[in-house]
Design a protein around this motif. Sequence first.
Motif, PDB file in Angstrom:
ATOM      1  N   ALA A 116       0.808  -1.220   0.000  1.00  0.00           N
ATOM      2  CA  ALA A 116       0.000   0.000   0.000  1.00  0.00           C
ATOM      3  C   ALA A 116       0.843   1.273   0.000  1.00  0.00           C
ATOM      4  CB  ALA A 116      -0.925   0.018   1.214  1.00  0.00           C
ATOM      5  N   ARG A 117       2.173   1.135   0.032  1.00  0.00           N
ATOM      6  CA  ARG A 117       3.033   2.306   0.111  1.00  0.00           C
ATOM      7  C   ARG A 117       3.447   2.793  -1.282  1.00  0.00           C
ATOM      8  NH1 ARG A 117       4.896   3.668   4.885  1.00  0.00           N
ATOM      9  NH2 ARG A 117       4.649   5.684   3.854  1.00  0.00           N
ATOM     10  N   THR A 118       3.665   4.089  -1.371  1.00  0.00           N
ATOM     11  CA  THR A 118       4.175   4.699  -2.597  1.00  0.00           C
ATOM     12  C   THR A 118       5.601   5.142  -2.329  1.00  0.00           C
ATOM     13  OG1 THR A 118       1.978   5.438  -3.274  1.00  0.00           O
ATOM     14  CG2 THR A 118       3.856   6.556  -4.272  1.00  0.00           C
ATOM     15  N   ALA A 119       6.557   4.462  -2.957  1.00  0.00           N
ATOM     16  CA  ALA A 119       7.964   4.715  -2.664  1.00  0.00           C
ATOM     17  C   ALA A 119       8.440   6.054  -3.209  1.00  0.00           C
ATOM     18  CB  ALA A 119       8.826   3.597  -3.252  1.00  0.00           C
ATOM     19  N   ARG A 120       7.818   6.506  -4.312  1.00  0.00           N
ATOM     20  CA  ARG A 120       8.244   7.716  -5.031  1.00  0.00           C
ATOM     21  C   ARG A 120       9.754   7.774  -5.208  1.00  0.00           C
ATOM     22  NH1 ARG A 120       5.373   8.629  -0.463  1.00  0.00           N
ATOM     23  NH2 ARG A 120       6.342   9.706   1.302  1.00  0.00           N
ATOM     24  N   ARG A 121      10.261   6.666  -5.731  1.00  0.00           N
ATOM     25  CA  ARG A 121      11.685   6.506  -5.991  1.00  0.00           C
ATOM     26  C   ARG A 121      11.889   5.882  -7.370  1.00  0.00           C
ATOM     27  NH1 ARG A 121      11.309   6.843  -0.571  1.00  0.00           N
ATOM     28  NH2 ARG A 121      13.171   7.365   0.663  1.00  0.00           N
ATOM     29  N   PRO A 122      13.130   5.905  -7.888  1.00  0.00           N
ATOM     30  CA  PRO A 122      13.362   5.575  -9.299  1.00  0.00           C
ATOM     31  C   PRO A 122      12.826   4.228  -9.767  1.00  0.00           C
ATOM     32  CG  PRO A 122      15.294   6.655  -8.396  1.00  0.00           C
ATOM     33  CD  PRO A 122      14.362   6.435  -7.244  1.00  0.00           C
ATOM     34  N   HIS A 123      13.015   3.161  -8.987  1.00  0.00           N
ATOM     35  CA  HIS A 123      12.594   1.850  -9.479  1.00  0.00           C
ATOM     36  C   HIS A 123      11.073   1.723  -9.524  1.00  0.00           C
ATOM     37  CE1 HIS A 123      16.804   1.065  -8.185  1.00  0.00           C
ATOM     38  NE2 HIS A 123      16.817   0.469  -9.362  1.00  0.00           N
ATOM     39  N   GLU A 124      10.403   2.354  -8.583  1.00  0.00           N
ATOM     40  CA  GLU A 124       8.944   2.379  -8.653  1.00  0.00           C
ATOM     41  C   GLU A 124       8.487   3.134  -9.900  1.00  0.00           C
ATOM     42  OE1 GLU A 124       5.849   3.075  -5.228  1.00  0.00           O
ATOM     43  OE2 GLU A 124       6.328   5.013  -6.145  1.00  0.00           O
ATOM     44  N   PHE A 125       9.143   4.273 -10.194  1.00  0.00           N
ATOM     45  CA  PHE A 125       8.792   5.016 -11.395  1.00  0.00           C
ATOM     46  C   PHE A 125       8.920   4.130 -12.640  1.00  0.00           C
ATOM     47  CE2 PHE A 125      10.652   8.999  -9.130  1.00  0.00           C
ATOM     48  CZ  PHE A 125       9.498   9.137  -8.380  1.00  0.00           C
ATOM     49  N   GLU A 126       9.984   3.337 -12.686  1.00  0.00           N
ATOM     50  CA  GLU A 126      10.206   2.459 -13.841  1.00  0.00           C
ATOM     51  C   GLU A 126       9.118   1.395 -13.949  1.00  0.00           C
ATOM     52  OE1 GLU A 126      12.349   2.675 -16.271  1.00  0.00           O
ATOM     53  OE2 GLU A 126      13.338   4.454 -15.454  1.00  0.00           O
ATOM     54  N   THR A 127       8.683   0.859 -12.822  1.00  0.00           N
ATOM     55  CA  THR A 127       7.605  -0.137 -12.841  1.00  0.00           C
ATOM     56  C   THR A 127       6.321   0.476 -13.385  1.00  0.00           C
ATOM     57  OG1 THR A 127       8.551  -1.321 -10.951  1.00  0.00           O
ATOM     58  CG2 THR A 127       6.237  -1.716 -11.427  1.00  0.00           C
TER      59      THR A 127
END
Length: 235
Positions: A116-127
């Motif tokens: 349920a968390r939003t990492a707001r970091r590069p790898h999440e952006f790529e996903t």
Amino acid sequence: MYAMAATPQTRQRRPRGSLNQQVITEAALRISDREGIAALTFDALGRELGAHPTAIYRHFRHKDELILALTDELHARAQVGGLPVTDDWAEDLRAVARRIHGAFMAHPQVGQLVAARTARRPHEFETVEHILGCMRRAGLPDPEAARCYRVFTDLVLAYSSMEAALSALDEPTREADLRAWEVDYRRLPPERFPHLATAADHIPPLDSPANFEFALELLIGAVRTRIRPADGPTA
């Protein structure tokens, strides 16, 4: 002449400048895998890294920032070797979903917490970028692609987190839950629970790998229903 008493060895200090967010995140993952998420403290990180706990605070202000970094680390591990982009959008969705699920199951102590968390970091952006690309390559118009992205990803994360949570249970608790479907549910009076009595022999075990695969096919099938013939490919 008396022998000199032995003194405890002083812990060797970590070299200055050798800590960074990635090093700390990897150590946090090791501690969680080995001892459980409850054991993940800044004191434990200090011991793991041979550093004073205050050094951890220079990189993460509090534990929640560390949890967000761990969330992104699971995305990073799902992306090892790169995410495939082919002419088959559905197969690419299967691939990224399986990788996410695999990362959660490889690190269940963390995986159970972060869906349920939003990492707001590069790898999440790529996903996010990758899955949106799959939806658009399917031929969905942008509003539909965005909506399908959201539901597809959230359900994959939720299912992965649920299965990670089951895996993270202590063994007696997990075995009791699994056994309940083989024993308790089969003992229910059929006159009160006729549907359960009829289907009991066909309900898969909670930890069957086939469950996620079936859920994935249902999701991809649902995406296909949103593609109109004029929108594009339906492969």
